[in-house]
Design a protein around this motif. Sequence first.
Motif, PDB file in Angstrom:
ATOM      1  N   UNK A 156       3.230  25.006  48.330  1.00 49.09           N
ATOM      2  CA  UNK A 156       3.753  26.363  48.249  1.00 49.09           C
ATOM      3  C   UNK A 156       4.991  26.515  49.133  1.00 49.09           C
ATOM      4  N   UNK A 157       4.938  25.950  50.346  1.00 54.65           N
ATOM      5  CA  UNK A 157       6.081  26.045  51.250  1.00 54.65           C
ATOM      6  C   UNK A 157       7.217  25.120  50.816  1.00 54.65           C
ATOM      7  N   UNK A 158       6.885  23.973  50.262  1.00 56.80           N
ATOM      8  CA  UNK A 158       7.929  23.079  49.753  1.00 56.80           C
ATOM      9  C   UNK A 158       8.688  23.755  48.613  1.00 56.80           C
ATOM     10  N   UNK A 159       7.957  24.415  47.723  1.00 52.05           N
ATOM     11  CA  UNK A 159       8.598  25.103  46.600  1.00 52.05           C
ATOM     12  C   UNK A 159       9.361  26.333  47.073  1.00 52.05           C
ATOM     13  N   UNK A 160       8.856  27.003  48.110  1.00 51.71           N
ATOM     14  CA  UNK A 160       9.561  28.145  48.680  1.00 51.71           C
ATOM     15  C   UNK A 160      10.905  27.699  49.263  1.00 51.71           C
ATOM     16  N   UNK A 161      10.941  26.540  49.887  1.00 57.78           N
ATOM     17  CA  UNK A 161      12.194  26.006  50.437  1.00 57.78           C
ATOM     18  C   UNK A 161      13.215  25.794  49.322  1.00 57.78           C
ATOM     19  N   UNK A 162      12.761  25.284  48.194  1.00 56.94           N
ATOM     20  CA  UNK A 162      13.655  25.067  47.047  1.00 56.94           C
ATOM     21  C   UNK A 162      14.129  26.410  46.497  1.00 56.94           C
ATOM     22  N   UNK A 163      13.206  27.373  46.347  1.00 55.44           N
ATOM     23  CA  UNK A 163      13.579  28.708  45.863  1.00 55.44           C
ATOM     24  C   UNK A 163      14.566  29.384  46.813  1.00 55.44           C
ATOM     25  N   UNK A 165      16.787  27.916  48.789  1.00 54.47           N
ATOM     26  CA  UNK A 165      18.109  27.291  48.635  1.00 54.47           C
ATOM     27  C   UNK A 165      18.798  27.782  47.360  1.00 54.47           C
ATOM     28  N   UNK A 166      18.053  27.873  46.257  1.00 58.40           N
ATOM     29  CA  UNK A 166      18.627  28.351  44.989  1.00 58.40           C
ATOM     30  C   UNK A 166      19.083  29.811  45.116  1.00 58.40           C
ATOM     31  N   UNK A 167      18.236  30.626  45.733  1.00 48.68           N
ATOM     32  CA  UNK A 167      18.561  32.042  45.893  1.00 48.68           C
ATOM     33  C   UNK A 167      19.773  32.216  46.793  1.00 48.68           C
ATOM     34  N   UNK A 168      19.848  31.439  47.862  1.00 47.99           N
ATOM     35  CA  UNK A 168      20.993  31.526  48.766  1.00 47.99           C
ATOM     36  C   UNK A 168      22.281  31.178  48.027  1.00 47.99           C
ATOM     37  N   UNK A 169      22.256  30.139  47.204  1.00 48.87           N
ATOM     38  CA  UNK A 169      23.447  29.768  46.420  1.00 48.87           C
ATOM     39  C   UNK A 169      23.823  30.866  45.428  1.00 48.87           C
ATOM     40  N   UNK A 170      22.810  31.407  44.755  1.00 49.80           N
ATOM     41  CA  UNK A 170      23.059  32.457  43.765  1.00 49.80           C
ATOM     42  C   UNK A 170      23.660  33.699  44.432  1.00 49.80           C
ATOM     43  N   UNK A 171      23.059  34.138  45.535  1.00 48.27           N
ATOM     44  CA  UNK A 171      23.562  35.324  46.218  1.00 48.27           C
ATOM     45  C   UNK A 171      24.946  35.087  46.814  1.00 48.27           C
ATOM     46  N   UNK A 172      25.189  33.899  47.300  1.00 47.50           N
ATOM     47  CA  UNK A 172      26.511  33.588  47.852  1.00 47.50           C
ATOM     48  C   UNK A 172      27.588  33.728  46.775  1.00 47.50           C
ATOM     49  N   UNK A 173      27.302  33.265  45.576  1.00 41.29           N
ATOM     50  CA  UNK A 173      28.261  33.405  44.486  1.00 41.29           C
ATOM     51  C   UNK A 173      28.428  34.872  44.083  1.00 41.29           C
ATOM     52  N   UNK A 174      27.336  35.603  44.081  1.00 41.24           N
ATOM     53  CA  UNK A 174      27.363  37.009  43.667  1.00 41.24           C
ATOM     54  C   UNK A 174      28.038  37.893  44.720  1.00 41.24           C
ATOM     55  N   UNK A 175      27.728  37.644  46.001  1.00 45.71           N
ATOM     56  CA  UNK A 175      28.254  38.476  47.076  1.00 45.71           C
ATOM     57  C   UNK A 175      29.622  38.012  47.587  1.00 45.71           C
ATOM     58  N   UNK A 184      18.079  37.746  51.641  1.00 43.81           N
ATOM     59  CA  UNK A 184      17.256  36.680  51.051  1.00 43.81           C
ATOM     60  C   UNK A 184      15.801  37.121  50.929  1.00 43.81           C
ATOM     61  N   UNK A 185      15.270  37.694  52.011  1.00 49.89           N
ATOM     62  CA  UNK A 185      13.872  38.131  52.008  1.00 49.89           C
ATOM     63  C   UNK A 185      13.646  39.195  50.927  1.00 49.89           C
ATOM     64  N   UNK A 186      14.587  40.139  50.828  1.00 54.56           N
ATOM     65  CA  UNK A 186      14.452  41.208  49.824  1.00 54.56           C
ATOM     66  C   UNK A 186      14.484  40.625  48.409  1.00 54.56           C
ATOM     67  N   UNK A 187      15.397  39.700  48.155  1.00 49.54           N
ATOM     68  CA  UNK A 187      15.535  39.125  46.818  1.00 49.54           C
ATOM     69  C   UNK A 187      14.306  38.281  46.420  1.00 49.54           C
ATOM     70  N   UNK A 188      13.674  37.618  47.400  1.00 48.85           N
ATOM     71  CA  UNK A 188      12.501  36.781  47.129  1.00 48.85           C
ATOM     72  C   UNK A 188      11.189  37.548  47.308  1.00 48.85           C
ATOM     73  N   UNK A 189      11.276  38.831  47.657  1.00 49.42           N
ATOM     74  CA  UNK A 189      10.091  39.676  47.877  1.00 49.42           C
ATOM     75  C   UNK A 189       9.208  39.091  48.977  1.00 49.42           C
ATOM     76  N   UNK A 190       9.869  38.742  50.094  1.00 49.48           N
ATOM     77  CA  UNK A 190       9.163  38.183  51.251  1.00 49.48           C
ATOM     78  C   UNK A 190       9.536  38.983  52.490  1.00 49.48           C
ATOM     79  N   UNK A 191       8.780  38.781  53.572  1.00 54.04           N
ATOM     80  CA  UNK A 191       9.193  39.350  54.847  1.00 54.04           C
ATOM     81  C   UNK A 191      10.217  38.420  55.472  1.00 54.04           C
ATOM     82  N   UNK A 192      10.979  38.905  56.424  1.00 57.18           N
ATOM     83  CA  UNK A 192      11.992  38.057  57.063  1.00 57.18           C
ATOM     84  C   UNK A 192      11.358  36.892  57.809  1.00 57.18           C
TER      85      UNK A 192
END
Length: 193
Positions: A156-163, A165-175, A184-192
């Motif tokens: 679960x944590x290994x896959x979260x690390x991959x998610x 990284x993908x989200x960070x790249x996506x948001x970087x391009x968008x923002x 990042x936390x808001x976009x992944x529905x997680x706490x900081x």
Amino acid sequence: MSTVGNRSTRSRAAEPARGPEVAGNPGASMRRAALDGLPELTRPTNVSTDDAQPLSAALLTRLAQLDEGTPEHAYVRNTLVELNLSLVKFAARRFRNRAEPTEDIIQVGTIGLIKAINRFDPHRATDFSAFALPTIVGEMKRFFRDTSWAVRVPRRLQELRIDLAKTADHLEQHLGRRPTRTELAHHLHLTEE
């Protein structure tokens, strides 16, 4: 099946099973119903690759017609698994220099084969082996990723690390900038944390 002259020859594994026809044998009648006119394979693992491709296509079409959870569906899916084990063994050869035993790699690849069979759509113009091979190899790579960590980290944590990284790249391009931890936390529905 290959043709020689005017006669047709079959590999032994593709011949119909010969056995005592016992009246009321529910196994034999279930297999006949499951295959619906397709040849019953006595040894699916011994079918040549050339014969396995058209048989797989026919069985995948038949599998799509059956209701999931029925004995007929399970029988056809299991026959497909046995018929296509050579794909798993082919993919496992790629990883033969790893520390893990080949049997374990084949077992993990078989899980990938089952996933590919379950997801395959026979109505698309795609060859099954071309569809299944990336799924099989992906399952093997996941196995190596899970077993190669020095410290046992839950999947679960290994896959979260991959998610992450993908989200960070996506948001970087968008923002147009690197996202903050809060974004990042808001976009992944997680706490900081």
